[in-house]
Design an enzyme around this catalytic site. Structure first.
Site, PDB file in Angstrom:
ATOM      1  N   ARG A   1      20.525  28.241  44.104  1.00  0.00           N
ATOM      2  CA  ARG A   1      20.711  27.459  42.869  1.00  0.00           C
ATOM      3  C   ARG A   1      21.847  26.450  42.989  1.00  0.00           C
ATOM      4  NH1 ARG A   1      17.533  29.626  38.726  1.00  0.00           N
ATOM      5  NH2 ARG A   1      17.306  31.881  38.697  1.00  0.00           N
TER       6      ARG A   1
ATOM      7  N   GLU B   1      14.226  21.356  30.607  1.00  0.00           N
ATOM      8  CA  GLU B   1      13.641  22.287  31.576  1.00  0.00           C
ATOM      9  C   GLU B   1      13.836  21.749  32.988  1.00  0.00           C
ATOM     10  OE1 GLU B   1      13.040  25.002  32.571  1.00  0.00           O
ATOM     11  OE2 GLU B   1      11.045  25.748  32.117  1.00  0.00           O
ATOM     12  N   ASP B   2      13.975  22.656  33.941  1.00  0.00           N
ATOM     13  CA  ASP B   2      14.181  22.228  35.323  1.00  0.00           C
ATOM     14  C   ASP B   2      12.904  21.666  35.943  1.00  0.00           C
ATOM     15  OD1 ASP B   2      12.907  24.697  35.324  1.00  0.00           O
ATOM     16  OD2 ASP B   2      14.327  25.684  36.661  1.00  0.00           O
TER      17      ASP B   2
ATOM     18  N   ASP C   1       5.567  23.477  36.085  1.00  0.00           N
ATOM     19  CA  ASP C   1       4.639  23.851  37.147  1.00  0.00           C
ATOM     20  C   ASP C   1       3.270  24.088  36.499  1.00  0.00           C
ATOM     21  OD1 ASP C   1       4.278  24.620  39.914  1.00  0.00           O
ATOM     22  OD2 ASP C   1       4.318  26.707  39.301  1.00  0.00           O
TER      23      ASP C   1
ATOM     24  N   PHE D   1       7.289  24.028  47.122  1.00  0.00           N
ATOM     25  CA  PHE D   1       8.259  24.890  46.448  1.00  0.00           C
ATOM     26  C   PHE D   1       9.658  24.363  46.720  1.00  0.00           C
ATOM     27  CE2 PHE D   1      10.798  28.493  45.302  1.00  0.00           C
ATOM     28  CZ  PHE D   1      10.138  28.962  44.181  1.00  0.00           C
TER      29      PHE D   1
HETATM   30  P1  IMP Z   1       5.497  27.223  34.685  1.00  0.00           P
HETATM   31  O1  IMP Z   1       5.468  28.130  33.495  1.00  0.00           O
HETATM   32  O2  IMP Z   1       4.477  27.612  35.707  1.00  0.00           O
HETATM   33  O3  IMP Z   1       5.428  25.755  34.326  1.00  0.00           O
HETATM   34  O4  IMP Z   1       6.838  27.514  35.460  1.00  0.00           O
HETATM   35  C1  IMP Z   1       8.028  26.997  35.105  1.00  0.00           C
HETATM   36  C2  IMP Z   1       9.128  27.769  35.811  1.00  0.00           C
HETATM   37  O5  IMP Z   1       8.718  28.245  37.094  1.00  0.00           O
HETATM   38  C3  IMP Z   1      10.297  26.865  36.091  1.00  0.00           C
HETATM   39  O6  IMP Z   1      11.171  26.825  34.996  1.00  0.00           O
HETATM   40  C4  IMP Z   1      10.901  27.516  37.315  1.00  0.00           C
HETATM   41  O7  IMP Z   1      11.794  28.540  36.917  1.00  0.00           O
HETATM   42  C5  IMP Z   1       9.739  28.128  38.042  1.00  0.00           C
HETATM   43  N1  IMP Z   1       9.276  27.255  39.145  1.00  0.00           N
HETATM   44  C6  IMP Z   1       8.133  26.556  39.219  1.00  0.00           C
HETATM   45  N2  IMP Z   1       8.044  25.864  40.363  1.00  0.00           N
HETATM   46  C7  IMP Z   1       9.182  26.116  41.031  1.00  0.00           C
HETATM   47  C8  IMP Z   1       9.699  25.659  42.304  1.00  0.00           C
HETATM   48  O8  IMP Z   1       9.124  24.861  43.061  1.00  0.00           O
HETATM   49  N3  IMP Z   1      10.924  26.149  42.647  1.00  0.00           N
HETATM   50  C9  IMP Z   1      11.628  27.013  41.871  1.00  0.00           C
HETATM   51  N4  IMP Z   1      11.187  27.446  40.671  1.00  0.00           N
HETATM   52  C10 IMP Z   1       9.965  27.006  40.271  1.00  0.00           C
HETATM   53 MG    MG Z   2      13.042  27.877  34.928  1.00  0.00          MG
END
Ligand code: IMP
Ligand code: MG
Length: 181
Positions: A159, A93-94, A97, A146
């Site tokens: 990207r 995963e990238d 959050d 962000f």
């Molecule tokens: P989560 O479900 O809230 O953990 O979100 C995960 C996804 O939100 C990541 O795979 C990203 O696609 C997106 N995301 C969360 N924070 C960022 C950020 O700072 N920049 C860009 N995408 C983000």
């Molecule tokens: Mg993502």
């Protein structure tokens, strides 16, 4: 925009993660599952940093819509091509959050009976966690900002930046953005 993690730092850290994964799976093969689209660059580099035999596959979820705030619900828009039953699986995963996406995916993939299942996340933003999630491999912990680049987007832009950068709010005064550059 301000560079938070440079291309060189990213690549050096991924080489370390590759060595760690090699050590943890001496038997191989492993199955690396990237979450599209953000994790595609990380997967490409991590898969080549690992020297064990590795399969790659992709899943796609959507939860963030077009902007920066999560809708809080996850939708699976592309599933795996092959079975993971009995496999050693690493979800790639990238960024983690809120943790909502990964909790959804871990729950889904566990039902398919992999031999082992863990997560490799390039970035971890612990301040924003709503749902706890165990991360076996983490590239970098970052503050609550962000970020874009190296796969990460804001409304599908940025990207292909080679570094990971902090994107300042659209509402900030231009003079502030200029100062930071
Ligand atoms: P989560 O479900 O809230 O953990 O979100 C995960 C996804 O939100 C990541 O795979 C990203 O696609 C997106 N995301 C969360 N924070 C960022 C950020 O700072 N920049 C860009 N995408 C983000
Ligand atoms: Mg993502």
């Amino acid at each position: 925009m301000r560079v938070l993690i440079s291309e060189d730092q990213i690549q050096a850290r991924i080489r370390e993660l590759g060595r760690q994964i090699d050590a943890d799976y001496p038997e191989g093969p492993i199955c690396l599952i990237a979450i599209l689209k953000g994790a595609c660059f990380f997967l490409a580099d991590l898969a080549r940093a690992v020297t064990r035999p590795a399969r790659i596959d992709f899943m796609c979820t959507s939860s963030y819509g077009q902007g920066r705030t999560s809708s809080g619900e996850v939708k699976l828009t592309k599933d795996l091509d092959v079975s993971i039953e009995g496999a050693d699986v690493v979800i790639v995963e990238d960024i983690v959050d809120s943790g909502v996406t990964l909790n959804y995916l871990i729950h889904l993939l566990r039902q398919r009976k992999p031999r082992t299942l863990c997560v490799a996340a390039l970035l971890d933003k612990p301040a924003r966690r709503i749902q706890p999630v165990e991360l076996r491999y983490v590239g970098f912990q970052i503050p609550d900002e962000f970020v874009v680049g190296y796969g990460l987007d804001c409304a599908e832009q940025y990207r292909n930046l080679r570094d990971i950068c902090v994107l300042h709010s659209y509402h900030e005064a231009p003079s502030f953005a200029t100062k930071e550059r």
